[in-house]
Design a protein around this motif. Structure first.
Motif, PDB file in Angstrom:
ATOM      1  N   PHE A  24       0.834  -1.202   0.000  1.00  7.61           N
ATOM      2  CA  PHE A  24       0.000   0.000   0.000  1.00  7.61           C
ATOM      3  C   PHE A  24       0.871   1.256   0.000  1.00  7.61           C
ATOM      4  O   PHE A  24       0.608   2.215  -0.737  1.00  7.61           O
ATOM      5  N   CYS A  25       1.915   1.253   0.805  1.00  2.44           N
ATOM      6  CA  CYS A  25       2.798   2.424   0.896  1.00  2.44           C
ATOM      7  C   CYS A  25       3.481   2.700  -0.438  1.00  2.44           C
ATOM      8  O   CYS A  25       3.603   3.854  -0.864  1.00  2.44           O
ATOM      9  N   THR A  26       3.934   1.642  -1.119  1.00  9.73           N
ATOM     10  CA  THR A  26       4.577   1.828  -2.417  1.00  9.73           C
ATOM     11  C   THR A  26       3.598   2.425  -3.417  1.00  9.73           C
ATOM     12  O   THR A  26       3.908   3.388  -4.125  1.00  9.73           O
ATOM     13  N   TYR A  27       2.404   1.860  -3.493  1.00  7.70           N
ATOM     14  CA  TYR A  27       1.425   2.328  -4.472  1.00  7.70           C
ATOM     15  C   TYR A  27       0.838   3.685  -4.100  1.00  7.70           C
ATOM     16  O   TYR A  27       0.343   4.409  -4.977  1.00  7.70           O
ATOM     17  N   LEU A  28       0.901   4.056  -2.830  1.00 10.79           N
ATOM     18  CA  LEU A  28       0.496   5.412  -2.462  1.00 10.79           C
ATOM     19  C   LEU A  28       1.458   6.412  -3.088  1.00 10.79           C
ATOM     20  O   LEU A  28       1.044   7.477  -3.579  1.00 10.79           O
ATOM     21  N   GLY A  29       2.751   6.056  -3.100  1.00  9.16           N
ATOM     22  CA  GLY A  29       3.729   6.897  -3.785  1.00  9.16           C
ATOM     23  C   GLY A  29       3.476   6.976  -5.280  1.00  9.16           C
ATOM     24  O   GLY A  29       3.794   7.980  -5.925  1.00  9.16           O
ATOM     25  N   VAL A 154      -6.137  -5.226  -3.233  1.00  5.88           N
ATOM     26  CA  VAL A 154      -6.859  -4.208  -2.461  1.00  5.88           C
ATOM     27  C   VAL A 154      -5.902  -3.105  -2.027  1.00  5.88           C
ATOM     28  O   VAL A 154      -6.211  -1.907  -2.111  1.00  5.88           O
ATOM     29  N   ALA A 155      -4.708  -3.509  -1.571  1.00  7.75           N
ATOM     30  CA  ALA A 155      -3.712  -2.524  -1.130  1.00  7.75           C
ATOM     31  C   ALA A 155      -3.276  -1.628  -2.280  1.00  7.75           C
ATOM     32  O   ALA A 155      -3.204  -0.396  -2.146  1.00  7.75           O
ATOM     33  N   ALA A 156      -2.993  -2.241  -3.436  1.00  3.20           N
ATOM     34  CA  ALA A 156      -2.474  -1.476  -4.571  1.00  3.20           C
ATOM     35  C   ALA A 156      -3.499  -0.484  -5.105  1.00  3.20           C
ATOM     36  O   ALA A 156      -3.227   0.724  -5.213  1.00  3.20           O
ATOM     37  N   TYR A 157      -4.687  -0.968  -5.432  1.00  7.69           N
ATOM     38  CA  TYR A 157      -5.680  -0.092  -6.050  1.00  7.69           C
ATOM     39  C   TYR A 157      -6.302   0.852  -5.033  1.00  7.69           C
ATOM     40  O   TYR A 157      -6.702   1.966  -5.374  1.00  7.69           O
ATOM     41  N   GLY A 158      -6.370   0.418  -3.778  1.00  7.18           N
ATOM     42  CA  GLY A 158      -6.829   1.331  -2.731  1.00  7.18           C
ATOM     43  C   GLY A 158      -5.876   2.492  -2.549  1.00  7.18           C
ATOM     44  O   GLY A 158      -6.290   3.641  -2.345  1.00  7.18           O
ATOM     45  N   ALA A 161      -6.239   4.945  -5.468  1.00 14.24           N
ATOM     46  CA  ALA A 161      -7.464   5.730  -5.302  1.00 14.24           C
ATOM     47  C   ALA A 161      -7.300   6.793  -4.219  1.00 14.24           C
ATOM     48  O   ALA A 161      -7.779   7.928  -4.368  1.00 14.24           O
ATOM     49  N   ALA A 162      -6.635   6.428  -3.116  1.00 13.55           N
ATOM     50  CA  ALA A 162      -6.440   7.387  -2.029  1.00 13.55           C
ATOM     51  C   ALA A 162      -5.392   8.439  -2.383  1.00 13.55           C
ATOM     52  O   ALA A 162      -5.444   9.579  -1.907  1.00 13.55           O
ATOM     53  N   GLY A 163      -4.436   8.061  -3.235  1.00 14.01           N
ATOM     54  CA  GLY A 163      -3.337   8.971  -3.550  1.00 14.01           C
ATOM     55  C   GLY A 163      -3.763  10.191  -4.342  1.00 14.01           C
ATOM     56  O   GLY A 163      -3.197  11.276  -4.165  1.00 14.01           O
ATOM     57  N   ALA A 186       5.652   8.038   2.138  1.00 14.42           N
ATOM     58  CA  ALA A 186       4.934   6.779   1.904  1.00 14.42           C
ATOM     59  C   ALA A 186       5.881   5.578   1.876  1.00 14.42           C
ATOM     60  O   ALA A 186       5.707   4.623   2.653  1.00 14.42           O
ATOM     61  N   PRO A 187       6.919   5.548   1.017  1.00 15.41           N
ATOM     62  CA  PRO A 187       7.828   4.394   1.052  1.00 15.41           C
ATOM     63  C   PRO A 187       8.652   4.320   2.329  1.00 15.41           C
ATOM     64  O   PRO A 187       9.066   3.224   2.737  1.00 15.41           O
ATOM     65  N   LEU A 188       8.880   5.466   2.972  1.00 14.30           N
ATOM     66  CA  LEU A 188       9.607   5.444   4.247  1.00 14.30           C
ATOM     67  C   LEU A 188       8.803   4.678   5.295  1.00 14.30           C
ATOM     68  O   LEU A 188       9.356   3.868   6.061  1.00 14.30           O
ATOM     69  N   ALA A 189       7.494   4.905   5.327  1.00 13.34           N
ATOM     70  CA  ALA A 189       6.631   4.137   6.235  1.00 13.34           C
ATOM     71  C   ALA A 189       6.667   2.660   5.888  1.00 13.34           C
ATOM     72  O   ALA A 189       6.702   1.786   6.772  1.00 13.34           O
ATOM     73  N   GLY A 190       6.665   2.356   4.585  1.00 16.79           N
ATOM     74  CA  GLY A 190       6.761   0.963   4.166  1.00 16.79           C
ATOM     75  C   GLY A 190       8.075   0.331   4.589  1.00 16.79           C
ATOM     76  O   GLY A 190       8.106  -0.833   5.015  1.00 16.79           O
TER      77      GLY A 190
END
Length: 394
Positions: A24-29, A154-158, A161-163, A186-190
């Motif tokens: 999720f953190c990666t895809y948020l970036g 779910v993590a990736a597409y969520g 969508a949130a990003g 985002a990736p730092l949290a990951g």
């Protein structure tokens, strides 16, 4: 009626979720700058729409090229280590994006920095998207592959969508450097979460050559591609179809499709192990065919939205159901490489659907695009039958 998870199942989900959060953190970036960059390139740097589009698509090109590499890395050096490489690349991409405003006075240099950032992010997405799945499978066992793939999606597409709204708010408040700062966080949290969890053993054994793995994956990837074409058409032309028809709520079709896509994985992901991946994939593609056909024939917004919901529910289960059966048919030591190649078919389908559908639009209207997509999804059912007939090499 859905039954609550048993005490035996609950720990499995709790072990899946932390690594899915890393994804999720990666895809948020990925999602945060997605809608911002074309606007920035055109209005701040003064370039045209072609270069604006390239600033985004360069990442997807990088992802397509490096997916297979990421899968082989996961097999050879370990999934966790591959994820760490991916998160580091995503972190560097965020740092590069943060520096773009510093060289904005030289548009060519600023644009080059954006493209480099996107290329790094594409490699990071490949490593994280592929290796978090193999890492989670190693953590909870192959019996839970369906849950792992479902939550990975779910993590990736969520996150994507949130990003988009997060990126828009950051850009409106403080400009591009703030967008870059979020893509650093985002990736730092990951990374922090990934470092708290141990590596799973690298599976010993002779690894298949890439050509043999491709031959095994090909029918599964073809079935996935035939289903993903509908997804790409909804994302690219769903809103335009509403506008052309004079209907309100141009973004609703994409939103409904996406919500049902994610919801199907959360609610029905457990059915793959009970019913069987091939049966679920065939049913899912049939449901997607019905939904896309309803969009084609829609005479008002409501039937189109119902069609989008059915198509999203169907396509949401195609990737994990076929992926589960694929993982059964490849040697354990080559699982990551096979998964990387399999995912490339999804990347390619989403990359080519927009341009191809645009060419089709020259001969047909917007509903006609969805008629062709429905035929593709129906053809995917036949491809699933071909996949089922292929022997296992595991």
């Amino acid at each position: 009626m859905l039954r609550p998870p048993t005490s035996r199942e609950r720990p499995v989900l709790l072990r899946i979720l932390p690594i899915s959060f890393v994804n999720f953190c990666t895809y948020l970036g990925v999602g945060v700058p997605l809608a911002i960059l074309p606007v920035y390139v055109m209005h701040q740097l003064g370039y045209g729409p072609v270069l604006a589009g390239l600033s985004v698509s360069s990442q997807f090109l990088s992802t397509v090229v490096t997916r297979s590499l990421a899968g082989r890395m996961s097999d050879a050096i370990g999934a966790r280590r591959t994820v760490l490489y991916g998160l580091t690349a995503a972190l560097l991409a965020g740092l590069m994006l943060t520096c773009v405003p510093l060289v904005e006075a030289t548009p060519l240099l600023a644009y080059a920095a954006i493209v480099i950032s996107r290329l790094l992010l594409g490699f990071g997405e490949s490593c994280s998207g592929t290796a978090t799945i193999t890492w989670n499978i190693g953590r909870v066992g192959t019996a839970h592959t369906a849950q792992v793939m479902s939550w990975g999606g779910v993590a990736a597409y969520g996150a994507i969508a949130a990003g988009a709204p997060i990126g828009g708010a950051a850009f409106d408040a403080l400009g591009l450097w703030a967008v870059g700062f979020v893509t650093i966080l985002a990736p730092l949290a990951g990374l922090l979460v990934a470092l708290l969890h141990g590596e799973t053993p690298v599976i010993a054994g002779v690894r298949q050559k890439a050509g043999r793995t491709l031959a095994l994956v090909l029918p599964f990837g073809a079935a996935l591609t035939l289903g993903a074409i509908g997804f790409g058409a909804v994302a690219s032309f769903g809103g335009l179809m509403f506008i052309a028809a004079g209907w309100e709520g141009a973004s609703l079709l994409v939103s409904v499709f996406g919500l049902c896509f994610a919801g199907s994985r959360v609610v029905f992901g457990g059915q793959i192990a009970r019913v069987g991946g091939f049966r679920v994939a065939a049913l899912a593609l049939g449901l997607e065919t019905l939904g896309l056909g309803l969009i084609w024939l829609a005479w008002a917004p409501l039937p189109a939205l119902i069609g989008g919901a059915l198509a999203g529910l169907g396509f949401g289960m195609v990737f994990p159901s076929l992926g589960v059966e694929l993982m059964k048919r490849v040697p354990a030591a080559s699982r990551g490489g096979a998964l990387g190649i399999y995912t490339v078919f999804l990347d390619l389908a989403l990359a080519i659907t927009g341009p191809l559908a645009g060419l089709v639009l020259a001969w047909l209207d917007y509903p006609g695009i969805f008629a062709i997509c429905a035929l593709c999804a129906a053809a995917g059912i036949g491809m699933v039958a071909l996949c089922r007939a292929r022997p296992s090499e595991a």
